[in-house]
Design a protein around this motif. Sequence first.
Motif, short mmCIF file in Angstrom:
data_model
loop_
_atom_site.label_atom_id
_atom_site.label_comp_id
_atom_site.label_asym_id
_atom_site.label_seq_id
_atom_site.Cartn_x
_atom_site.Cartn_y
_atom_site.Cartn_z
N ASN A 180 31.01 34.92 55.07
CA ASN A 180 31.26 34.54 53.68
C ASN A 180 32.32 35.38 52.98
N ASP A 181 32.56 36.59 53.45
CA ASP A 181 33.45 37.49 52.73
C ASP A 181 34.85 36.91 52.53
N LEU A 182 35.42 36.36 53.58
CA LEU A 182 36.78 35.85 53.50
C LEU A 182 36.88 34.64 52.56
N LEU A 183 35.87 33.79 52.58
CA LEU A 183 35.92 32.56 51.77
C LEU A 183 35.40 32.72 50.35
N PHE A 184 34.43 33.59 50.15
CA PHE A 184 33.78 33.66 48.84
C PHE A 184 33.92 35.03 48.18
N ASN A 185 33.34 36.05 48.81
CA ASN A 185 33.21 37.34 48.13
C ASN A 185 34.54 38.04 47.86
N LEU A 186 35.44 38.05 48.81
CA LEU A 186 36.72 38.74 48.57
C LEU A 186 37.57 38.07 47.51
N PRO A 187 37.68 36.73 47.48
CA PRO A 187 38.42 36.13 46.36
C PRO A 187 37.76 36.40 44.99
N ILE A 188 36.43 36.39 44.96
CA ILE A 188 35.74 36.71 43.71
C ILE A 188 36.01 38.16 43.32
N ALA A 189 35.92 39.06 44.31
CA ALA A 189 36.15 40.48 44.04
C ALA A 189 37.60 40.73 43.60
N TYR A 190 38.55 40.08 44.25
CA TYR A 190 39.95 40.26 43.86
C TYR A 190 40.20 39.70 42.46
N GLY A 191 39.60 38.56 42.15
CA GLY A 191 39.74 37.99 40.80
C GLY A 191 39.18 38.93 39.74
N GLY A 219 38.85 42.19 40.09
CA GLY A 219 39.76 43.35 40.04
C GLY A 219 41.05 43.02 39.31
N TYR A 220 41.56 41.80 39.50
CA TYR A 220 42.80 41.40 38.84
C TYR A 220 42.61 41.35 37.32
N ILE A 221 41.49 40.79 36.89
CA ILE A 221 41.21 40.72 35.45
C ILE A 221 41.11 42.13 34.87
N CYS A 222 40.44 43.03 35.60
CA CYS A 222 40.34 44.42 35.13
C CYS A 222 41.70 45.12 35.14
N SER A 223 42.55 44.74 36.12
CA SER A 223 43.86 45.40 36.21
C SER A 223 44.79 45.00 35.07
N LEU A 224 44.47 43.96 34.34
CA LEU A 224 45.26 43.61 33.17
C LEU A 224 45.12 44.68 32.09
N LEU A 225 43.97 45.39 32.10
CA LEU A 225 43.78 46.50 31.17
C LEU A 225 44.53 47.74 31.64
N SER A 226 44.44 48.01 32.94
CA SER A 226 45.14 49.15 33.53
C SER A 226 45.37 48.84 35.01
N PRO A 227 46.60 48.97 35.51
CA PRO A 227 46.88 48.65 36.91
C PRO A 227 46.08 49.49 37.91
N LYS A 228 45.64 50.67 37.51
CA LYS A 228 44.86 51.52 38.41
C LYS A 228 43.45 51.00 38.67
N LEU A 229 43.02 50.03 37.89
CA LEU A 229 41.66 49.50 38.01
C LEU A 229 41.53 48.41 39.08
N LEU A 230 42.63 47.98 39.68
CA LEU A 230 42.56 46.88 40.64
C LEU A 230 41.61 47.18 41.80
N LEU A 231 41.82 48.26 42.50
CA LEU A 231 40.98 48.58 43.67
C LEU A 231 39.54 48.92 43.28
N CYS A 260 37.77 48.10 40.65
CA CYS A 260 37.09 46.92 40.11
C CYS A 260 36.93 45.83 41.17
N SER A 261 37.82 45.78 42.14
CA SER A 261 37.63 44.84 43.25
C SER A 261 36.40 45.23 44.07
N ILE A 262 36.21 46.51 44.28
CA ILE A 262 35.02 46.98 45.00
C ILE A 262 33.76 46.67 44.19
N ILE A 263 33.82 46.91 42.90
CA ILE A 263 32.67 46.61 42.03
C ILE A 263 32.41 45.10 42.01
N GLY A 264 33.47 44.30 41.97
CA GLY A 264 33.31 42.84 41.99
C GLY A 264 32.69 42.36 43.29
#
Length: 153
Positions: free
Chosen positions: A57-68, A70-82, A84-88
């Motif tokens: 499931n990771d490739l199809l579901f969890n990683l795109p959700i996590a990246y999304g 992280g991307y939303i969080c990185s709009l606040l600060s670019p350092k939050l991408l990784l 927040c992706s782990i948290i996602g």
Amino acid sequence: MESVQNVTQELNLTENTTLQQLQQCTPKELKKDIFKKLRGGFFLILGYLLSPLCWWNDLLFNLPIAYGFGYICSLLSPKLLLPCSIIGYWLSNIVGILLMQFGSKDIFQKEPQDHNLKKELFTGLISSTVYTLLIILLIQLKILDSPILFSKS
């Protein structure tokens, strides 16, 4: 001979009880029960797809959700991408476990019971944390290869 008669009487009694229960069910209750089972099945399947129990499931579901996330969080600060992706990723696993719990309750419980949301959240949090720590341990022991993202170069 008596045991055969006893078994026959018990079967007749069970058959009559089941027939009475079916007759007591109104079509409205039956539709409600079927809807509840379908909803539970949907939540169970969706939860399984998001949970750490599904190996692909990771490739199809969890990683795109996590990246999304992280991307939303990185709009606040670019350092939050990784981070927040782990948290996602972690949160998507928790949501998957919780959906599986809700779905299985809808399917397998006969009489409705109150959901203890705090207990279910705690169980999901603990199981996802244990899973995450297990993966980190397997990477540290070089049993699993870590992605290039975590290389020391």
